[in-house]
Write an enzyme that holds these catalytic residues in place. Structure first.
Site, short mmCIF file in Angstrom:
data_model
loop_
_atom_site.label_atom_id
_atom_site.label_comp_id
_atom_site.label_asym_id
_atom_site.label_seq_id
_atom_site.Cartn_x
_atom_site.Cartn_y
_atom_site.Cartn_z
N ALA A 94 28.93 126.28 45.46
CA ALA A 94 29.57 127.32 46.03
C ALA A 94 28.37 128.02 47.12
O ALA A 94 29.02 128.89 47.76
CB ALA A 94 30.45 128.32 45.26
N ALA A 95 27.50 127.64 46.99
CA ALA A 95 26.55 128.14 48.32
C ALA A 95 27.16 127.78 49.65
O ALA A 95 27.24 128.67 50.52
CB ALA A 95 25.05 127.37 48.15
N GLY A 96 27.54 126.70 49.98
CA GLY A 96 28.29 126.33 51.09
C GLY A 96 29.57 127.44 51.30
O GLY A 96 29.64 127.68 52.53
N ASP A 97 30.26 127.60 50.33
CA ASP A 97 31.42 128.38 50.43
C ASP A 97 31.21 129.73 50.77
O ASP A 97 31.73 130.37 51.61
CB ASP A 97 32.26 128.28 49.16
CG ASP A 97 32.96 127.03 49.00
OD1 ASP A 97 33.16 126.08 49.77
OD2 ASP A 97 33.15 126.81 47.63
P1 ADP Z 1 26.99 122.99 50.34
O1 ADP Z 1 27.03 123.76 49.12
O2 ADP Z 1 28.00 123.11 51.16
O3 ADP Z 1 26.04 121.82 49.78
P2 ADP Z 1 24.23 123.91 51.07
O4 ADP Z 1 23.62 123.18 49.90
O5 ADP Z 1 23.60 123.48 52.59
O6 ADP Z 1 25.91 123.94 51.34
O7 ADP Z 1 23.83 125.54 51.09
C1 ADP Z 1 24.41 126.49 52.22
C2 ADP Z 1 23.47 127.28 52.48
O8 ADP Z 1 23.33 128.28 51.59
C3 ADP Z 1 22.11 126.91 52.98
O9 ADP Z 1 22.37 126.70 54.51
C4 ADP Z 1 21.25 128.21 52.67
O10 ADP Z 1 21.51 128.90 53.81
C5 ADP Z 1 21.79 128.49 51.54
N1 ADP Z 1 21.14 128.02 50.27
C6 ADP Z 1 21.81 126.88 49.47
N2 ADP Z 1 20.76 126.59 48.64
C7 ADP Z 1 19.92 127.34 48.85
C8 ADP Z 1 18.72 127.79 47.98
N3 ADP Z 1 18.09 126.91 46.98
N4 ADP Z 1 17.63 128.79 48.43
C9 ADP Z 1 18.10 129.76 49.40
N5 ADP Z 1 19.15 129.55 50.08
C10 ADP Z 1 20.14 128.50 49.81
#
Ligand code: ADP
Length: 311
Positions: free
Chosen positions: A257-260
């Site tokens: 859910a980081a992307g969300d």
């Molecule tokens: P998704 O969940 O759609 O694959 P990402 O993994 O690219 O999306 O994560 C979305 C955003 O969340 C990234 O561009 C970054 O800003 C943040 N993010 C994700 N993982 C990390 C991490 N390990 N440390 C810091 N920021 C993170």
């Protein structure tokens, strides 16, 4: 943030998307076909990219409306109670005959998983209802959608949002065939690296490649392309400019859910009237914080947490 919006209620974020009940089954090992095994745990979580992104935005203190559909089953009632608890306006939610969206997620002792997704009511969202809703709602500042509802709904959401002067965000997840002729109604196209590579057939591994790919995607007519790259942050491109957004350094435990969180944070940055670089910092802070906690909805940060990280 500009001074005239700081004391007033910002416009609304309208999220057009999926709502799922996620059933997570813990078990020692996966059953073979025809075999019955005992599991040891069963958890129920809210899910679906639409609902996750609506919760992400609502936790940051702006008015949020969810537009979509649930089934006329117990899961639909439960999904409505989740939206109530998060303060999400559900006047755009229809209750339709049949099952709500659901995902059954089996996780074995090694952490391997098997997932069955039942789109249910998410597949029955009606584009005409969505168009009417967006056209008639007051205060729509941003319309945000993803790839888990029918394509005509996605296209309609972007066009209706643009037609009434809102900013529009398309998170093309999962990667599908998104029609090119919707792209000139999209202000922000926000794929992750994997989705950007599938949509273009281009490399996105290095920062240089990612910036070039984002630039290529702007030729489709999108206002701004933002490619998210996990702990490497994000890159963005418009027709005339491009740049990088650094990730915040955090102790990541689970990036689900980081992307969300990023998309919800971007929507909120925009309705708050932030500049592009500030809105992307908000998004980046939300994504980073979501990575510091386990799960999807439980990991989505509050306004206080985001403001503390932003400093
Ligand atoms: P998704 O969940 O759609 O694959 P990402 O993994 O690219 O999306 O994560 C979305 C955003 O969340 C990234 O561009 C970054 O800003 C943040 N993010 C994700 N993982 C990390 C991490 N390990 N440390 C810091 N920021 C993170």
């Amino acid at each position: 943030m500009t001074s005239d919006t700081s004391s007033s209620i910002p416009p609304r974020v309208v999220v057009v998307g999926s709502l799922n009940i996620d059933l997570v089954v813990g078990l020692e090992r996966m059953p073979h076909p025809g075999e019955t095994v005992f599991g040891h745990s069963l958890e129920r979580h809210p899910g679906g990219k639409g609902l996750n992104q609506a919760v992400a935005a609502a936790r940051l203190g702006v008015p949020v409306t969810m537009v979509g559909a649930v089934g006329d089953d117990g899961s639909g009632d439960w999904l409505r109670s989740v939206m109530s608890a998060e303060g999400i306006d559900q006047s755009g939610i229809s209750t339709l005959a049949g099952t709500s969206g659901a995902a059954v997620i089996e996780v074995d002792a090694t952490g391997a998983n098997r997932i069955v997704v039942i789109p249910g009511a998410n597949d029955l969202v009606d584009a005409t209802v969505v168009a009417d809703y967006i056209a008639s709602s007051p205060d729509v500042g941003v319309v945000l959608t993803q790839g888990e509802v029918p394509m005509d709904v996605i296209v309609t959401a972007m066009r209706a949002g643009r037609a009434r002067g809102a900013q529009t965000i398309l998170n093309p997840a999962p990667a599908r065939e998104y029609p090119r002729d919707v792209m000139d109604s999209v202000n922000f196209l926000v794929p992750n690296e994997h989705e950007a590579a599938l949509m273009t057939g281009l490399e996105v591994g290095s920062t240089v490649d990612a910036v070039e790919t984002a630039g290529e995607m702007t030729r489709w007519g999108v206002g701004c392309v933002v490619i998210t790259r996990g702990e490497r942050g994000a890159v963005w491109s418009t027709a005339t400019n491009s740049g990088q957004v650094q990730a915040f350094r955090v102790h990541a435990v689970d990036t689900v859910a980081a992307g969300d969180a990023f998309c919800g944070g971007l929507a909120v940055g925009l309705v708050r009237g932030e500049t592009l670089s500030e809105a992307l910092r908000w998004a980046s802070a939300c994504g980073a914080l979501a990575a510091t906690k386990a799960g999807a909805v439980p990991s989505l940060p509050t306004l206080d947490e985001v403001q503390e990280l932003l400093g």
